[in-house]
Design a protein around this motif. Structure first.
Motif, short mmCIF file in Angstrom:
data_model
loop_
_atom_site.label_atom_id
_atom_site.label_comp_id
_atom_site.label_asym_id
_atom_site.label_seq_id
_atom_site.Cartn_x
_atom_site.Cartn_y
_atom_site.Cartn_z
N SER A 191 0.91 -1.19 0.08
CA SER A 191 -0.02 0.01 -0.10
C SER A 191 0.86 1.16 0.14
O SER A 191 0.24 2.34 0.10
CB SER A 191 -1.02 0.14 1.24
N GLY A 192 2.17 0.93 0.10
CA GLY A 192 3.09 2.18 0.04
C GLY A 192 3.03 2.84 1.58
O GLY A 192 3.06 2.32 2.50
N PHE A 193 3.43 4.16 1.57
CA PHE A 193 3.58 4.89 2.89
C PHE A 193 2.31 4.81 3.54
O PHE A 193 1.20 5.21 2.87
CB PHE A 193 4.35 6.22 2.49
N SER A 204 -0.32 5.91 7.18
CA SER A 204 -0.81 6.88 8.03
C SER A 204 -0.49 6.08 9.34
O SER A 204 -1.44 5.55 10.09
CB SER A 204 -2.38 7.26 7.93
N PHE A 252 -7.24 5.74 8.15
CA PHE A 252 -7.70 6.58 6.97
C PHE A 252 -8.63 7.40 6.76
O PHE A 252 -9.35 7.48 7.92
CB PHE A 252 -7.80 5.54 5.65
N LYS A 264 -0.30 9.65 3.30
CA LYS A 264 -1.28 8.74 2.82
C LYS A 264 -0.67 8.01 1.81
O LYS A 264 0.52 8.37 1.14
CB LYS A 264 -2.49 9.38 2.34
N SER A 265 -1.32 6.67 1.71
CA SER A 265 -0.83 5.73 0.54
C SER A 265 -1.42 5.96 -0.73
O SER A 265 -2.59 5.71 -1.17
CB SER A 265 -1.09 4.44 0.95
N GLN A 272 -7.05 7.24 -0.40
CA GLN A 272 -7.57 6.51 0.85
C GLN A 272 -7.66 4.87 0.23
O GLN A 272 -8.56 4.40 0.00
CB GLN A 272 -9.25 7.01 0.76
N ILE A 273 -6.31 4.67 0.38
CA ILE A 273 -6.06 3.22 0.26
C ILE A 273 -5.24 2.43 1.43
O ILE A 273 -4.39 3.19 2.07
CB ILE A 273 -4.91 3.18 -1.20
N PHE A 274 -5.57 1.37 1.69
CA PHE A 274 -4.88 0.72 3.02
C PHE A 274 -4.78 -0.84 2.77
O PHE A 274 -5.69 -1.49 1.92
CB PHE A 274 -5.75 1.28 4.25
N ILE A 291 -11.47 3.44 -0.49
CA ILE A 291 -12.48 4.54 -0.49
C ILE A 291 -12.74 5.21 -1.51
O ILE A 291 -11.87 6.02 -1.94
CB ILE A 291 -12.47 5.49 1.15
#
Lengths: 210, 210
Positions: free
Chosen positions: A27-29, A31, A53, B30-31, B51-53, B65
């Motif tokens: 998912s990368g960096f 939160s 998120f 954020k991703s 909004q990716i997780f 999302i």
């Protein structure tokens, strides 16, 4: 330029640590936040989460994914019991202590990891005093995700404490001024450097730095 | 050290741009990904999402999302129609083009924003050739979040293309080697610098850099 390719059919045969690291990195960096809660018996709990998120600005809602079978379980129990919790951005000067909250303690992580609880008049759950961006939330909804047994917790933003100078005139946050860091995978932490802010995108107009 | 404090009761009176910037900044870094889709009529769509997780490693699942009333709507329609989509990490050398995909185009964002589609044998949806971490997903579940009208899209990871040298021996991803960037708020982009990776946390043992 060559690429390593992996297919879903390869995943079950992978070494389990390799697979966890690989999939957690996709998912990368992330939160990353410390989540503060309090139990019915007034025990203060603190745990690091990276599956957090933005859900919407009006109303102000944030989401979090919790795994019920892990060290996350106290966090979830406390949120369900008390209905309030906090998100606290992590800074480089306490990132090792933040990481350490993921150990399975039988005592409060605040004491075990040498972080200081801070209480507001409004929120029964503890904030992290060392954090420069503190968010107080009220539980709005719990959604059980049957697909993998995780739980999505949705909260409404009730209270914000943000150190002076971070919130710009237009409301945007200078997260580097706050010292907020990000994480990747299961165990890597990163600081950031701003590349730029870009103007609202419209067809046919090149985005400008603002 | 002084803090700016905001309460939920203040939000409705805030200037709407101030509020959007403020609340969108809260989750931290954020991703951010470009999401590639294709329509029933073979139109190739590309849109930026933050909004990716990560949802879970076994099975390998990721969440997103989507707001149905925004420029996201083509992405959602295509995912529902075709059942496949892609996530593509963003690099500094094309971050302005990535941002520009959020404009309301009536043509393919690949052409309008000068990014190149890449097709695999497995996935009908286009990847972004310029991206060094490309993730192919199959739709597993759509959950309508009635609390604010957004939609959670859950997909299973089906295919990965990651540039050589990014996946370490233990499966972890060196995202800085991939050039992946992160974003904050509505319009800020950041590159990262690793602080450290930390060992698995156990009570009573100081975390070590690994």
């Amino acid at each position: 330029m060559g690429f390593d390719t992996f297919l879903a059919q390869d995943f079950p045969q992978m070494d389990s640590i390799f697979r966890r690291n690989l999939i957690n990195g996709l998912s990368g960096f992330k939160s990353v936040n410390l989540v503060g809660t309090i139990s019915n018996t007034q025990e203060r709990n603190l745990a690091i989460f990276s599956q957090i998120f933005h859900l919407g600005a009006t109303p102000a809602l944030m989401g979090m994914i919790v795994r019920p079978d892990s060290v996350d379980r106290h966090t979830l129990l406390n949120i369900m019991d008390i209905g309030w919790y906090t998100f606290n951005h992590i800074r480089e000067d306490f990132y090792k202590q933040a990481h350490q909250t993921s150990a399975r303690y039988n005592q409060s992580e605040f004491e075990a990891c040498n972080l200081s609880p801070y209480f507001s008049a409004k929120n029964p759950a503890p904030y992290v005093e060392e954090s420069h961006v503190r968010i107080g939330l009220k539980l709005e909804q719990r959604i059980n995700l049957e697909i993998n047994g995780t739980i999505m917790v949705i909260g409404s933003v009730q209270e914000l404490m943000i150190v002076h100078g971070v919130v710009a005139e237009d409301g945007s946050l200078d997260l580097e001024k706050a010292g907020s860091i990000t994480c990747s995978g299961l165990d890597a932490y990163h600081k950031t450097e701003k590349i730029g802010r870009l103007s609202y995108a419209k067809p046919g107009i090149e985005p400008k730095e603002i």
